[in-house]
Design a protein around this motif. Structure first.
Motif, short mmCIF file in Angstrom:
data_model
loop_
_atom_site.label_atom_id
_atom_site.label_comp_id
_atom_site.label_asym_id
_atom_site.label_seq_id
_atom_site.Cartn_x
_atom_site.Cartn_y
_atom_site.Cartn_z
N ILE A 130 0.91 -1.19 0.02
CA ILE A 130 0.01 -0.05 -0.04
C ILE A 130 0.85 1.15 0.00
CG2 ILE A 130 -1.66 1.39 1.21
CD1 ILE A 130 -2.75 -1.37 2.44
N PRO A 131 0.86 2.14 -1.13
CA PRO A 131 1.46 3.50 -1.09
C PRO A 131 1.16 4.28 0.30
CG PRO A 131 0.03 3.59 -2.75
CD PRO A 131 -0.32 2.17 -2.13
N LEU A 132 2.57 5.10 0.49
CA LEU A 132 1.99 6.02 1.58
C LEU A 132 1.24 7.27 0.95
CD1 LEU A 132 5.36 5.87 3.54
CD2 LEU A 132 3.43 4.69 4.01
N THR A 133 1.33 7.38 -0.05
CA THR A 133 0.59 8.60 -0.80
C THR A 133 -0.61 7.97 -1.36
OG1 THR A 133 2.37 9.99 -0.87
CG2 THR A 133 0.56 10.70 -2.18
N GLU A 134 -1.78 8.45 -1.61
CA GLU A 134 -3.06 8.22 -2.22
C GLU A 134 -2.71 8.14 -3.59
OE1 GLU A 134 -4.94 10.01 -4.35
OE2 GLU A 134 -3.88 12.05 -4.26
N PRO A 135 -3.11 7.11 -4.34
CA PRO A 135 -2.71 6.96 -5.63
C PRO A 135 -3.87 7.54 -6.72
CG PRO A 135 -4.35 4.89 -5.04
CD PRO A 135 -3.96 5.98 -3.66
N TYR A 136 -4.83 8.18 -6.35
CA TYR A 136 -5.94 8.77 -7.22
C TYR A 136 -5.56 9.92 -7.83
CZ TYR A 136 -8.67 5.10 -5.02
OH TYR A 136 -8.85 3.74 -4.36
N ALA A 137 -5.00 10.93 -7.13
CA ALA A 137 -4.53 12.11 -8.08
C ALA A 137 -3.72 11.68 -9.22
CB ALA A 137 -3.91 13.00 -7.10
N ALA A 138 -2.93 10.74 -9.10
CA ALA A 138 -1.87 10.45 -10.16
C ALA A 138 -2.62 9.97 -11.36
CB ALA A 138 -0.59 9.29 -9.58
N PHE A 139 -3.61 9.23 -11.27
CA PHE A 139 -4.23 8.45 -12.42
C PHE A 139 -4.80 9.71 -13.51
CE2 PHE A 139 -6.16 5.31 -9.33
CZ PHE A 139 -5.09 4.39 -9.54
N GLY A 140 -5.09 10.96 -12.96
CA GLY A 140 -5.27 11.66 -14.34
C GLY A 140 -6.74 11.29 -14.78
#
Length: 318
Positions: free
Chosen positions: A73-83
């Motif tokens: 599980i990444p320490l930073t949320e993954p959703y913003a990077a999806f674009g």
């Protein structure tokens, strides 16, 4: 000058000649200076949701936490990077972080962390308008919690006294939304998407009662959305198993392009959330997609090309 903030009061402490001075609320605030403007009181939201993929192979009523146990599980949320159009960041959302200590806490209990989820507050008068978003963590028992400590309900500054449609999404599961706006206050508003006796989730006539899967007597978000398109389909154009296959064939560690290759890591193609992507073999990620979309009751002809569409209004402009 230091600031202690909670949902009820603001306290300001400074030192004059070595003596600590404490003032409450806005006594030390210069209202003309935005940097010292008081923070609006925060509304509290207690959401519960289940992810169908993490319930596969579970021996109890709780989700598996394989991603956490494997340190994926990444320490930073993954959703913003999806674009991606499904994950529109709004308000104070985006870039939420957690810590290894939070992810390691509560191992072996129902409060262990399963993965990141994405919560939206939508306008009460127009559910296509996303007002605020928050990336959060979900526990094995379905509680959606703050990534700061892994146990607290979510908070939304300035939302007290307002009502919103509440929607929740996951990177490879289809989202759900409340059927009516929910009033927020400092007392946590409870939104339980797992309750099969409730109409909390968004209802569209042709999918009435099938916006989510039923697993072990609970509602759970449908698994299988490997390509982030907001639908699950087993065959046909832009189907989800093809996305899995391409990930496998193009993996750096698979120079022979073997379909049986096992790809480890945190990826959208890992629909059962066990930390691996498999196209064939035991516990693969393709069979669950078939089992979700083909036998579903709205698919009366059992077509393998049936599209199970996310039952959420598209964000305005999409």
């Amino acid at each position: 000058l230091t600031i202690d903030v909670n949902t009820a009061d603001l306290f300001f402490r400074s030192k004059v000649d070595g003596v600590e001075i404490t003032e409450e609320n806005d006594l030390l605030i210069d209202s003309t200076d935005p940097s010292t403007a008081p923070c609006p009181a925060a509304a509290s939201l207690q959401v519960r949701v289940m992810l169908q993929g993490a319930l596969l192979g579970s021996s109890d009523q709780f989700m598996r936490d394989d991603l956490r146990a494997k340190g994926l599980i990444p320490l930073t949320e993954p959703y913003a990077a999806f674009g991606n159009a499904r994950f529109v960041i709004a308000g104070r959302g985006g870039g939420e972080t957690t810590t290894t200590a939070v992810l390691d806490a509560n191992a072996g209990t129902p409060d262990a962390i399963v993965d990141w989820v994405f919560v939206e507050l939508r306008d009460a008068a127009d559910s296509t308008q996303i007002v605020e978003t928050r990336a959060a963590l979900v526990q094995r028992d379905g509680d959606v919690v703050s990534p700061l400590d892994g146990v607290s309900p979510l908070t939304f500054a300035g939302a007290i006294g307002n009502s919103y449609f509440i929607s929740i999404k996951h990177r490879n599961h289809l989202g759900a939304m409340t059927s009516s706006p929910v009033a927020l206050s400092s007392v946590p508003a409870v939104v339980d998407f797992t309750d099969t006796g409730s109409d909390f989730y968004h209802r569209i006539p042709q999918f009435d009662g099938f916006e989510q899967a039923v697993v072990g007597g609970m509602y759970a978000l449908h698994l299988g959305n490997t390509n982030l398109k907001g639908q699950v389909n087993y065959a046909g154009q832009s189907n989800d198993p093809d996305t899995n296959l391409q990930e496998i064939l193009n993996a750096v560690g698979n120079p022979g392009q073997l379909q049986s290759y096992i790809l480890s890591g945190y990826g959208a193609t890992d629909v059962n959330l066990d930390g691996t992507t498999k196209y064939t073999g035991l516990n693969n990620d393709v069979d669950p997609i078939f089992n979700v979309s083909v036998p579903l009751q709205p698919n009366s002809s059992n077509s393998v090309a049936f599209n199970l569409i996310e039952q959420l209004p598209l964000p305005a402009g999409e």
